[in-house]
Write an enzyme that holds these catalytic residues in place. Structure first.
Site, PDB file in Angstrom:
ATOM      1  CE1 TYR A  15      37.643 -48.720 -28.573  1.00  0.00           C
ATOM      2  CE2 TYR A  15      36.539 -50.562 -29.629  1.00  0.00           C
ATOM      3  CZ  TYR A  15      37.705 -49.940 -29.225  1.00  0.00           C
ATOM      4  OH  TYR A  15      38.917 -50.523 -29.468  1.00  0.00           O
ATOM      5  NE  ARG A  81      14.831 -75.811 -27.118  1.00  0.00           N
ATOM      6  CZ  ARG A  81      16.041 -75.780 -26.570  1.00  0.00           C
ATOM      7  NH1 ARG A  81      16.670 -74.628 -26.452  1.00  0.00           N
ATOM      8  NH2 ARG A  81      16.614 -76.887 -26.144  1.00  0.00           N
ATOM      9  CG  HIS A 155      45.557 -36.075 -59.355  1.00  0.00           C
ATOM     10  ND1 HIS A 155      44.714 -36.955 -59.992  1.00  0.00           N
ATOM     11  CD2 HIS A 155      45.230 -34.836 -59.826  1.00  0.00           C
ATOM     12  CE1 HIS A 155      43.935 -36.287 -60.830  1.00  0.00           C
ATOM     13  NE2 HIS A 155      44.225 -35.006 -60.746  1.00  0.00           N
ATOM     14  CD  GLN A 237       4.693 -63.861 -37.989  1.00  0.00           C
ATOM     15  OE1 GLN A 237       5.855 -64.214 -37.763  1.00  0.00           O
ATOM     16  NE2 GLN A 237       3.700 -64.716 -38.189  1.00  0.00           N
ATOM     17  CB  SER A 285      55.385 -46.224 -30.159  1.00  0.00           C
ATOM     18  OG  SER A 285      56.126 -47.406 -30.416  1.00  0.00           O
ATOM     19  NE  ARG A 325       9.939 -63.242 -38.791  1.00  0.00           N
ATOM     20  CZ  ARG A 325       9.794 -62.969 -37.489  1.00  0.00           C
ATOM     21  NH1 ARG A 325       8.624 -63.138 -36.912  1.00  0.00           N
ATOM     22  NH2 ARG A 325      10.817 -62.554 -36.779  1.00  0.00           N
TER      23      ARG A 325
END
Length: 485
Positions: A15, A81, A155, A237, A285, A325
């Site tokens: 998209y 890490r 409506h 932070q 369809s 933080r």
């Protein structure tokens, strides 16, 4: 393993535009971190810190994060890490003269947060002109169809007539509100700059030996290099996650508008008065070959549903932060911020495509108008009769009875509305019988619709044209968005 063997978000694979996907790509993020480190080193050197020209030269020569860099950083992050330190390590390997000064005085959020602010700004700069183009296309449509009388609905029931163009003005006004909101958050964006681990600049006070003026100058230089007017006066932070919420709220509101507009288009398509573009070889369809489904509008509504709610986790992230933080903002921001922008981008691309090719069916519109107009004309008929000396209450009762009879013919017998024929055949209305057909011109019932379209959408100093002036160059060169799926 092929990319087809692993999950990819449809926002990217189906998209959103290439420019938006590139902006939020891993390479852009990693390369932007390196640019931020270069800017920091240049500014620190300018302010007297011992950083060699060779160090900066090597850093500049390796700004683009390569595929090999990704491998190195991934291995280091698995060990440490810590993504930022893994990138510091990878940068130092290709710029060895700078290895000891990369990230000097900074905290991780110097690169992560400043980069995010750059992405937010640049993402909004992609969104805003695309939104302006959609407004411009709908404004032209509104003026073109300003005189085409059509049923109004309240409506969900037929009400006083408007025009096809006047209904488009309702859509445009909501989009202009989104344009204003997004412009505002774009204008208000600032930089985090170099603030230290809790925003007090203590680390920079250390390396600049307590010279606060140099720290202020450091941030002035960084803002100038990054293209921001100033830094937020207060940071922790991180920059306040309230900034994310303000930006995503504006995009979420655009999602709601998109749903609102395409709901109208889908309903109008169901009654065959207006359709989105339908290509020659398009299939509506797999089973019902005759179908002309409004799939673009349905896609916009679907993406808009996601976009209109993506501010919820952003709000939760902001409100859940602890003190200066907590890291529970990290993983979710990697998801919500890019996806909000990709969704907004996809909505606008598809809405542009729809707005550029809307098809109106005047004959069907008139047929539907004339089926209801006799009921709407009764008040005018009563007023005309009274102006010729008739009794208003007696006229009202005659019309009431005849209207119920005609309504039964339509609803029970499935026949056309014959109210006007019943009125003409009733001797009570003989004094105005010859004027009734003239009173049934739909243009008598659209009020100032056409004037409102011109004043709002076309006048040089009107709201729409004034709002679009900053985007005139982009609008002038824009082409209708082409959809790949």
């Amino acid at each position: 393993m092929s990319g087809n063997d692993t999950y990819q978000t449809p926002l990217a694979s189906r998209y959103a535009s290439s420019e938006m996907k590139t902006l939020f790509s891993a390479r852009t993020r990693s390369s932007t971190w390196r640019q931020l480190w270069v800017w920091l080193a240049e500014a620190e050197r300018e302010l007297g810190l011992p950083i060699s020209e060779e160090a900066i030269t090597q850093m500049k020569a390796n700004l683009k994060f390569t595929d090999e860099d990704f491998v190195v950083a991934a291995e280091e992050e698995k060990k440490r890490r810590h993504d930022v330190m893994a990138h510091v390590h990878a940068f130092g390997l290709v710029a060895p003269a700078a290895a000891g000064i990369i990230h000097w005085g900074a905290t991780s959020c110097y690169v992560t947060d400043n980069a995010d602010l750059i992405f937010l700004r640049n993402g909004l700069d992609i969104i805003l002109p695309k939104l302006a183009v959609v407004v411009n296309r709908l404004a032209k449509f509104a003026v073109e169809w300003k005189d085409e009388a059509t049923l109004g609905y309240t409506h969900g029931q037929p009400a006083q007539l408007i025009t096809v163009g006047r209904r488009a003005c309702q859509w445009i006004q909501d989009l202009l509100m989104d344009l204003e909101d997004i412009e505002r958050v774009r204008k208000d964006l600032r930089f985090r700059g170099a603030q230290g681990t809790t925003g007090t600049q203590a680390s920079f006070m250390e390396i600049f030996h307590g010279d606060g003026a140099k720290i202020d100058k450091l941030n002035e230089i960084l803002c100038e290099k990054a293209g921001f007017p100033s830094c937020y006066a207060i940071s922790t932070q991180t920059y306040s996650r309230k900034v994310d919420l303000r930006v995503i709220n504006a995009l979420s509101a655009l999602g709601a508008t998109a749903i609102r507009i395409t709901t109208d288009i889908r309903h109008l398509a169901a009654e065959k008065t207006l359709e989105e573009p339908f290509e020659k070889d398009q299939i509506g369809s797999s089973a019902m070959a005759y179908k002309r489904n409004p799939m673009r509008s349905e896609r916009i509504a679907s993406l808009g549903r996601y976009l209109s709610h993506v501010n919820s986790p952003v709000s939760d992230t902001y409100s859940s932060q602890w003190y200066e933080r907590s890291l529970d903002d990290s993983a979710i921001r990697r998801i919500t911020l890019p996806e909000a922008f990709l969704a907004a981008d996809a909505v606008l691309m598809t809405l542009d495509n729809v707005a550029n090719g809307l098809v109106v069916y005047p004959a069907v519109i008139r047929s539907r108008v004339m089926a209801e107009l006799p009921f709407m004309a009764t008040e005018n008929i009563i007023m005309k009769l009274v102006s010729k000396g008739g009794n208003r209450q007696e006229a009202h009762e005659e019309i009431r009875v005849l209207s119920h009879q005609a309504s039964a013919v339509v609803k029970i017998e499935g026949k056309p509305n014959d109210l006007i024929e019943r009125i003409k055949a009733n001797p009570f209305f003989d004094s105005i019988k010859d004027e009734i057909d003239e009173m049934l011109d739909p243009k008598n019932f659209i009020g100032r619709s056409a004037e409102q379209c011109v004043r709002y959408c076309q006048d040089a100093n009107g709201e729409v044209q004034t709002a679009l002036k900053p985007y005139a160059s982009y609008i002038g060169t824009s082409k209708a968005a082409e959809l790949s799926v």
